[in-house]
Design an enzyme around this catalytic site. Structure first.
Site, PDB file in Angstrom:
ATOM      1  N   CYS A 185     -48.580   8.217  -8.738  1.00 23.95           N
ATOM      2  CA  CYS A 185     -49.811   7.433  -8.941  1.00 23.95           C
ATOM      3  C   CYS A 185     -50.923   7.920  -7.998  1.00 23.95           C
ATOM      4  CB  CYS A 185     -49.537   5.945  -8.798  1.00 23.95           C
ATOM      5  SG  CYS A 185     -50.802   4.933  -9.613  1.00 23.95           S
ATOM      6  N   HIS A 209     -45.249   4.914 -12.526  1.00 32.38           N
ATOM      7  CA  HIS A 209     -44.337   4.558 -11.427  1.00 32.38           C
ATOM      8  C   HIS A 209     -42.890   4.674 -11.899  1.00 32.38           C
ATOM      9  CE1 HIS A 209     -47.143   3.003  -8.356  1.00 32.38           C
ATOM     10  NE2 HIS A 209     -47.913   2.726  -9.387  1.00 32.38           N
ATOM     11  N   GLU A 249     -40.297   4.383 -10.101  1.00 33.48           N
ATOM     12  CA  GLU A 249     -39.407   3.580  -9.252  1.00 33.48           C
ATOM     13  C   GLU A 249     -39.187   2.164  -9.772  1.00 33.48           C
ATOM     14  OE1 GLU A 249     -43.551   3.168  -7.296  1.00 33.48           O
ATOM     15  OE2 GLU A 249     -42.440   4.573  -8.555  1.00 33.48           O
ATOM     16  N   VAL A 253     -25.040 -12.076   7.691  1.00 31.81           N
ATOM     17  CA  VAL A 253     -24.537 -10.747   7.319  1.00 31.81           C
ATOM     18  C   VAL A 253     -24.963  -9.686   8.333  1.00 31.81           C
ATOM     19  CG1 VAL A 253     -24.617  -8.932   5.568  1.00 31.81           C
ATOM     20  CG2 VAL A 253     -24.503 -11.327   4.872  1.00 31.81           C
TER      21      VAL A 253
END
Length: 509
Positions: free
Chosen positions: A79, A167, A169, A224
């Protein structure tokens, strides 16, 4: 030397998502601000330029120095990154006739281009830009187009330099992962060997070298991140690690003893500290959410510091910092605006004069869980919902009293146990109950009541940055509501929060 991909960040909301996608291929990558590119040694196999909220035509548009990159190593612009490559090397970028945002389909794909190998005709992609590349530099060529965008992707002849106007992703780009894998594995030649097991092995060796025989103290929370950090450190330095678990009186019902018991079975050296009285005394009469957080943070530092000083010759403070925290602290535009103070041990290093060790600072939350699994940590610990550092204090709206905490612990216990008993717990990212500062008229038997209202909250999310409310079954909500009202004296009304983040936050305070 661990091979890596470097992602230069221009402030895009999707930059972390690029990193997550790359890491899905078991390839290590790092995000750096566009103006703070690290040394490009032989471990760096390629560079990715992210998108940006800026236009390349803006006076203040970010400009990276690609002198040692373009034409010398694989380079992918996404982009804004693609528009920058075009504009900076002799092409032209202009405002789009209409802003291109949302789904589009490729109308032309050059499968002979290494970046687009095996990408389907008409593959769906996600556009999000207000500018368009209207003319490419001389040695650039179009390798993909949509019906509306001629230059959807380009390649530079004689180089391993590429640009994508869309994009890859985001999930909406259905073959985006394939395109990124073509770049990272096919073009950059990464060997896909960065696995949870390899991370454990290399991190343990690094910790041994860094810490030697020094003593380390770690604040455990039962969550965690601190659990996985503790086990990693224990593997490296054994008895030289001391963990401190503070009961601030604001934990879930029986949580202090349950968590301590689970740690004992893991061989960790854990000191449990009952500090309930101090926290409740310090919080007495305080209703302001931000003030509550600061009081809890200070009290934690005081208690932790006092306990740590009982251990001789401590040199290091371990923290469960994870990668999003690191990225945030060095982002393009500096740290984000504070929405709320976070309860952490930020004030400890200065007070205790300790060095910091952060064994998880390279990992995203889902990667922390995978590393924990590789080390054999029990699923009941790894699968725990996130729980706020200030605990139930920010789920009790208004001032804090021992009576309110006890009431909320009972209600919360019924809700969380109900989720587990009905197979819903693992479908929810985070759940909890809020005690509201109001009372409501009700009827129990033949009597009129005037008692408390609680709000149930359950959300789905990946990282807590955004969240959506969970559509729990009506039958489940009806039973939980009935159980709470029948079993917890003082509550006569239960409501369910159906707000998403944004605009609401996950916690109410």
């Amino acid at each position: 030397m661990q091979e890596k991909i470097i992602i230069l960040d221009f402030g895009s909301q999707y930059t972390q998502l690029i990193a997550r996608r790359v890491r899905e291929f078991n390839v290590y990558c790092e995000i750096h601000p566009f103006n703070k590119c690290p040394e490009l040694d032989e471990s760096v196999k390629g560079l990715i330029l992210s998108g940006s909220p800026f236009s390349v035509r803006d006076v203040e548009a970010p400009v990276p120095d690609l002198t040692d990159v373009k034409g010398k190593m694989p380079l992918l612009g996404i982009c804004y990154g693609a528009q920058f490559l075009s504009q900076n090397f002799g092409g032209e970028v202009q405002p789009s006739a209409t802003r291109e945002y949302g789904r589009a389909n490729l109308a032309y794909v050059d499968n002979s281009c290494d970046l687009l190998k095996e990408v389907s005709d008409h593959s769906q992609v996600w556009m999000s830009h207000g500018d368009t590349i209207v003319r490419l530099p001389e040695n650039f060529k179009v390798v993909a187009s949509t019906h509306d965008v001629n230059v959807a992707a380009f390649a530079v002849e004689g180089e391993t330099t590429f640009g994508l106007q869309f994009h890859p992703e985001v999930y909406h780009s259905t073959e985006g992962s394939l395109i990124l894998k073509n770049f990272v594995v096919g073009i950059c030649g990464c060997s896909m060997d960065w696995t949870p097991d390899s991370f454990v092995d290399s991190t343990v060796e690094e910790l041994k070298a860094k810490l030697g025989e020094d003593k380390v103290v770690l604040g455990l929370s039962g969550g965690v991140d601190s659990t996985v950090a503790g086990v990693l450190l224990h593997k490296a330095i054994g008895k030289n690690l001391t963990c401190i678990f503070v009961d601030n009186g604001l934990l879930r019902k029986d949580e202090f003893n349950q968590v301590l018991d689970s740690y004992k079975h893991m061989g960790l050296n854990v000191i449990g500290v009952d500090a309930k009285a101090k926290f409740l005394t310090d919080l007495a009469g305080v209703s302001d959410p931000e003030t509550k957080r600061k009081i809890i943070g200070k009290a934690f530092i005081d208690v932790f510091d006092q306990e740590a000083h009982k251990i001789q010759d401590v040199k290091w403070l371990a923290q469960g910092t994870i990668y999003p925290d690191v990225i945030e602290s060095v982002s393009v535009n500096g740290p984000s605006v504070t929405i709320k103070s976070h309860h952490n041990v930020g004030g400890l290093p200065e007070k205790m004069n300790l060095k910091i060790v952060e064994p998880l600072k390279l990992l995203f939350k889902d990667e922390v869980r995978r590393v924990g699994k590789a080390m054999g940590i029990d699923d009941s610990l790894l699968g725990r919902h996130p729980f706020p550092g200030p605990g139930l204090a920010i789920r009790i709206l208004g001032d804090i009293t021992a009576e309110k905490v006890a009431l909320l612990q009972e209600v919360d216990h019924i809700f969380i146990k109900g989720l587990k008993d009905n197979g819903l717990y693992d479908q929810v990212w985070q759940a909890g109950v809020m005690l509201l500062p109001i009372q409501s008229v009700g009827v129990m038997g033949d009597e009129r009541t005037y008692e408390r209202v609680v709000a149930l909250r359950a959300v789905q999310s990946t990282d807590g940055m955004t969240a959506d409310w969970v559509h729990l079954p009506y039958e489940f909500l009806a039973k939980v509501s009935n159980d709470i009202i029948n079993k917890v004296k003082g509550v006569n009304r239960v409501v369910y929060d159906i707000s998403s983040k944004p605009p609401a936050t996950i916690e109410w305070e």
